[in-house]
Design an enzyme around this catalytic site. Structure first.
Site, mmCIF file in Angstrom:
data_model
loop_
_atom_site.group_PDB
_atom_site.id
_atom_site.type_symbol
_atom_site.label_atom_id
_atom_site.label_comp_id
_atom_site.label_asym_id
_atom_site.label_seq_id
_atom_site.Cartn_x
_atom_site.Cartn_y
_atom_site.Cartn_z
ATOM 1 N N LYS A 1 77.342 40.909 165.243
ATOM 2 C CA LYS A 1 78.046 39.883 166.020
ATOM 3 C C LYS A 1 78.256 40.319 167.466
ATOM 4 C CE LYS A 1 77.339 37.283 163.777
ATOM 5 N NZ LYS A 1 76.905 35.863 163.856
ATOM 6 N N SER B 1 79.037 34.014 167.511
ATOM 7 C CA SER B 1 79.464 35.394 167.328
ATOM 8 C C SER B 1 80.701 35.419 166.427
ATOM 9 C CB SER B 1 79.738 36.026 168.702
ATOM 10 O OG SER B 1 80.116 37.378 168.590
ATOM 11 N N ASN C 1 73.187 29.573 164.934
ATOM 12 C CA ASN C 1 74.371 29.415 164.099
ATOM 13 C C ASN C 1 74.276 30.166 162.774
ATOM 14 O OD1 ASN C 1 76.794 27.759 162.937
ATOM 15 N ND2 ASN C 1 75.102 27.341 161.537
ATOM 16 N N ILE D 1 79.675 25.091 159.157
ATOM 17 C CA ILE D 1 79.758 24.533 160.500
ATOM 18 C C ILE D 1 78.404 24.103 161.041
ATOM 19 C CG2 ILE D 1 81.865 25.803 161.039
ATOM 20 C CD1 ILE D 1 80.182 27.686 162.741
ATOM 21 N N ASP E 1 63.419 31.286 157.430
ATOM 22 C CA ASP E 1 64.028 32.387 156.700
ATOM 23 C C ASP E 1 64.238 33.523 157.690
ATOM 24 O OD1 ASP E 1 64.775 34.480 155.113
ATOM 25 O OD2 ASP E 1 63.007 34.455 153.808
ATOM 26 N N TYR F 1 78.288 44.151 159.968
ATOM 27 C CA TYR F 1 78.460 42.759 160.383
ATOM 28 C C TYR F 1 78.965 42.692 161.817
ATOM 29 C CZ TYR F 1 80.427 38.041 160.622
ATOM 30 O OH TYR F 1 80.741 36.767 161.018
ATOM 31 N N LYS G 1 68.406 22.424 149.418
ATOM 32 C CA LYS G 1 69.847 22.550 149.609
ATOM 33 C C LYS G 1 70.275 21.878 150.912
ATOM 34 C CE LYS G 1 73.502 25.994 150.272
ATOM 35 N NZ LYS G 1 73.803 27.446 150.406
#
Length: 330
Positions: A204, A173, A120, A49, A93, A200, A73
């Site tokens: 978030k 989030s 993001n 995204i 990074d 995780y 990349k």
């Protein structure tokens, strides 16, 4: 607040269904070439995204600074988005606070204006590991580095705010913020047995708290913040294993929820938060499906919409913000 995007309320049917894409949001908000002279920074633009967020915001005419850890990349993935003189690529990074500081210095050499910051980039469900600064990887990558990035760019965001377009922070989030409340005594996973889902989810939830606290502290200075859940899109962020797959099948949502959304659709809520006219001068809420989220239903499935009962815990958000300042040496 009621969103105009009624299509977001219908049951998802998969990529290409009635849910809006990020570019559709730009068109619907009458923002095509409408943000000329504005500047946006988007992290994590080498896949998923992040790419579609950049594609949509380029259509607004804004100058874009896109970050990635792997620039080769990113160049390959972004393709023609990088054409023209208004899109720039910066190395970042997020497993290194020194890299965050270097990225900010590189940005400042090219612009003194910043109107939109979109945090993001992120990692999901990785094994226990530590960043270069010693943070648990989810915690350090998803929250601490983005927090430092915001703090270093905050003066520029405030100075760039105008009456017609006040500055915005959009923190990506996840519904994973519902995995559990914040453990302020063990943010770095040094006392508890490691659980990648909880780690995780904690990162978030921190993204959400950062947004709500930014609004409280700086909203009166023309700097606003939103937390957004893009939906479950199959991108480079996903790290499913067999137990994850079992969870999804168990809840019967593999084909009925946002797992089947396209990246173009997944980026729509982020872009809505960044350009929406009805959100102008506002902030401090958790957004999903192009609208302000509602409380999660009792007994909700893991991937159903809605925010946790602790999503707007002002005391914890303030305490976390103060602790985060200490973590980044500010």
């Amino acid at each position: 607040m009621t969103s105009r995007y009624a299509a977001a309320h219908v049951k998802p049917k998969g990529p290409g269904d009635a849910r809006p894409t990020a570019l559709q949001i730009v068109e619907d908000e009458n923002r095509r070439d409408g943000l000329v002279g504005k500047v946006a920074l988007i992290t994590g633009c080498s896949s998923g995204i992040g790419i579609e967020t950049a594609r949509a915001l380029k259509a607004t005419g804004a100058t874009l600074f896109l970050t990635a850890r792997n620039l080769e990349k990113a160049r390959a993935a972004l393709g023609d988005i990088l054409t023209g003189d208004k899109v720039h690529l910066l190395a970042l990074d997020l497993e290194s606070l020194d890299s965050v500081r270097a990225c900010v210095e590189a940005l400042k050499k090219q612009t003194t204006t910043l109107n939109i910051l979109i945090t993001n980039a992120g990692i999901r469900h990785v094994p226990l590991g530590r960043t270069k600064d010693g943070f648990e990887r989810h915690w350090g990558t998803n929250h601490v580095s983005h927090f430092l990035l915001f703090e270093l760019l905050k003066p520029m965001l405030i100075a760039s705010s105008t009456p017609d377009f006040q500055s915005r922070v959009v923190a990506v989030s996840s519904t994973a913020h519902r995995n559990g409340p914040m453990d302020l005594d063990d943010l770095n996973w040094e006392s508890r047995r490691y659980d990648y889902r909880l780690a995780y989810g904690q990162s978030k939830l921190a993204n959400l708290y950062m947004a709500t606290e930014i609004e409280k502290r700086y909203g009166s200075q023309g700097l606003h913040a939103w937390a957004v859940h893009p939906g479950g899109i199959r991108t480079g962020l996903q790290h499913f294993n067999w137990s994850d797959t079992f969870m999804v099948v168990r809840n019967g949502v593999m084909n009925s929820l946002n797992l089947s959304a396209s990246p173009e659709q997944g980026a729509s809520t982020t872009v809505w938060a960044a350009v929406s006219r009805e959100l102008e001068g506002k902030g401090g809420k958790y957004l999903e499906k192009n609208r302000v989220s509602e409380p999660a239903r009792k007994g909700h499935g893991d991937l159903e919409p809605g925010h946790a009962s602790w999503a707007y815990d002002d005391g914890t958000a303030k305490a976390l913000y103060d602790k985060s300042l200490q973590l980044v040496g500010m």
